[in-house]
Design an enzyme around this catalytic site. Structure first.
Site, PDB file in Angstrom:
ATOM      1  N   SER A  96      16.271  58.207  13.814  1.00  0.00           N
ATOM      2  CA  SER A  96      16.187  57.390  15.019  1.00  0.00           C
ATOM      3  C   SER A  96      14.848  56.646  15.065  1.00  0.00           C
ATOM      4  O   SER A  96      14.539  55.894  14.141  1.00  0.00           O
ATOM      5  CB  SER A  96      16.409  58.278  16.251  1.00  0.00           C
ATOM      6  OG  SER A  96      16.531  57.510  17.420  1.00  0.00           O
TER       7      SER A  96
ATOM      8  N   ASP B 299      24.376  56.547  23.520  1.00  0.00           N
ATOM      9  CA  ASP B 299      24.848  56.675  22.148  1.00  0.00           C
ATOM     10  C   ASP B 299      25.507  55.377  21.673  1.00  0.00           C
ATOM     11  O   ASP B 299      25.273  54.916  20.551  1.00  0.00           O
ATOM     12  CB  ASP B 299      25.848  57.834  22.058  1.00  0.00           C
ATOM     13  CG  ASP B 299      26.195  58.211  20.627  1.00  0.00           C
ATOM     14  OD1 ASP B 299      25.261  58.519  19.860  1.00  0.00           O
ATOM     15  OD2 ASP B 299      27.377  58.188  20.270  1.00  0.00           O
TER      16      ASP B 299
ATOM     17  N   HIS C 191      24.869  58.673  17.158  1.00  0.00           N
ATOM     18  CA  HIS C 191      23.437  58.818  16.932  1.00  0.00           C
ATOM     19  C   HIS C 191      23.110  60.297  16.770  1.00  0.00           C
ATOM     20  O   HIS C 191      22.911  61.018  17.751  1.00  0.00           O
ATOM     21  CB  HIS C 191      22.694  58.216  18.129  1.00  0.00           C
ATOM     22  CG  HIS C 191      21.287  57.822  17.824  1.00  0.00           C
ATOM     23  ND1 HIS C 191      20.964  56.813  16.944  1.00  0.00           N
ATOM     24  CD2 HIS C 191      20.107  58.291  18.295  1.00  0.00           C
ATOM     25  CE1 HIS C 191      19.651  56.668  16.891  1.00  0.00           C
ATOM     26  NE2 HIS C 191      19.109  57.565  17.689  1.00  0.00           N
TER      27      HIS C 191
END
Length: 338
Positions: A186, A283, A317
């Site tokens: 991320s 998400d 994610h």
């Protein structure tokens, strides 16, 4: 070098789509860069010391593999921590090891322990590599911010200018290009891509697991998110890139899609999700932007004839453990052998 990379599909770990893109002559220049590197002197086990702007204020070296440190540093207004995961048999031999810098994502539940919670000890069992996992702030974006109202939050200075030389001075590492990799999830995936480009001679391998690769697409959505999240979670209203006007030079310096040539002669590994949770707004927006940005980045890498390995995976994610394991195998294969 061929102007047309070849494409090869491979068997799946579960339902997946992925390709490995290769071009001739990929590693020769990288090996040349590492040839003049300096090997760090071997240090005794335990009792890592101060230096490079870091003062150890807390430590735990009781576990055979996972050693913990907390530092006082002028670069950060609080004392950041770092986990250093050592290979099996580190204490019973004198081998020198390559190092992976593994960067966590953003959010109030993310810190230097993130990958220990996820299973990094099991994933690295038997692998001859040191893994360094530092704090990066809840929304530090692996940057020195344009402004802060919470004291210093210079994560880029801490990681690049202080932590890397400290690790090389206190552990048996290859302190050279072919001795280091950087990877992250991320926000940490973005940080890995950014560090690998801005500090080209530091890292021979870079990996982004659901990490954004384009700061300006969709009217700069990722840059706006970096500013908003850093203002709320880390900087007391300050921002990474500046508002209402960005520091355009800084955005360009950090933007992977504007630094494509900086990935030449590196191992590049990219992962993005294709089906985020439609009920989860965060998400959906997050991984949709990651996927689009990585596709933009991959197209530019391919057009430039730069080899890269990429995976588009079902789901949103998240950290995909089987791809982290595959990435670790590729990192060990690329870096200088222990």
């Amino acid at each position: 070098m061929s102007s047309h990379p070849s494409y090869r599909s491979h068997p799946s770990h579960g339902p997946t789509r992925r390709n490995i893109i290769r071009a001739a002559g990929g590693l020769s220049a990288a090996m040349a860069l590492g040839a003049g590197g300096i090997l760090a002197a071997a240090s005794p086990a335990g009792a890592a010391g101060d230096g490079f702007g870091l003062r150890v204020v807390e430590h735990d070296e009781s576990d055979p593999r996972m050693w913990f440190y907390r530092f006082a540093t002028d670069a950060i207004g609080w004392n950041p921590g770092v986990n250093v995961l050592l290979p099996d048999n580190y204490h019973t031999g004198a081998r020198t090891y390559p190092v992976l810098y593994l960067l966590h994502g953003g959010g109030t539940d993310q810190d230097f322990i993130t990958f220990d919670r996820a299973g990094i000890r099991d994933w690295t069992a038997g692998k001859p590599v040191i893994v360094v996992m530092p704090d990066g702030g809840h929304a530090g974006w692996y940057s020195n911010p344009v402004s802060t109202n919470s004291g210093p939050r210079n994560w880029e200075t801490f990681h690049i200018g202080q932590l890397i030389p400290w690790v090389d001075a206190n552990f048996r590492t290859y302190a050279e290009y072919d001795g280091r990799a950087v990877a992250g999830f991320s926000m940490g995936g973005f940080g890995a891509l950014k560090y690998a480009a801005k500090y080209y001679g530091h890292f021979a391998s870079v990996s982004a697991h659901s990490g954004p690769a384009s700061l300006r697409r969709d009217a700069g959505l990722v840059t706006h998110w970096a500013n908003a999240s850093s203002a709320a979670l880390d900087l007391g209203g300050g921002t990474v890139y500046g508002v209402p006007l960005w520091d355009e030079a800084r955005v360009s310096a950090d933007n992977p899609v504007e630094r494509v040539e900086s990935y030449r002669n590196k191992r590049v590994f990219l992962v993005a999700g294709t089906s985020p949770d439609p009920v989860n707004w965060f998400d959906t927006v997050n991984e949709t932007q990651v996927l689009a940005g990585q596709r933009e980045f991959r197209a530019l890498l391919g057009a430039a004839g730069i080899p890269h390995e990429w995976y588009e995976e079902p789901g949103g994610h998240m950290i995909r453990d089987y791809l982290v394991r595959r990435d670790l195998d590729g990192i060990v294969a690329r870096l200088r052998k222990a």
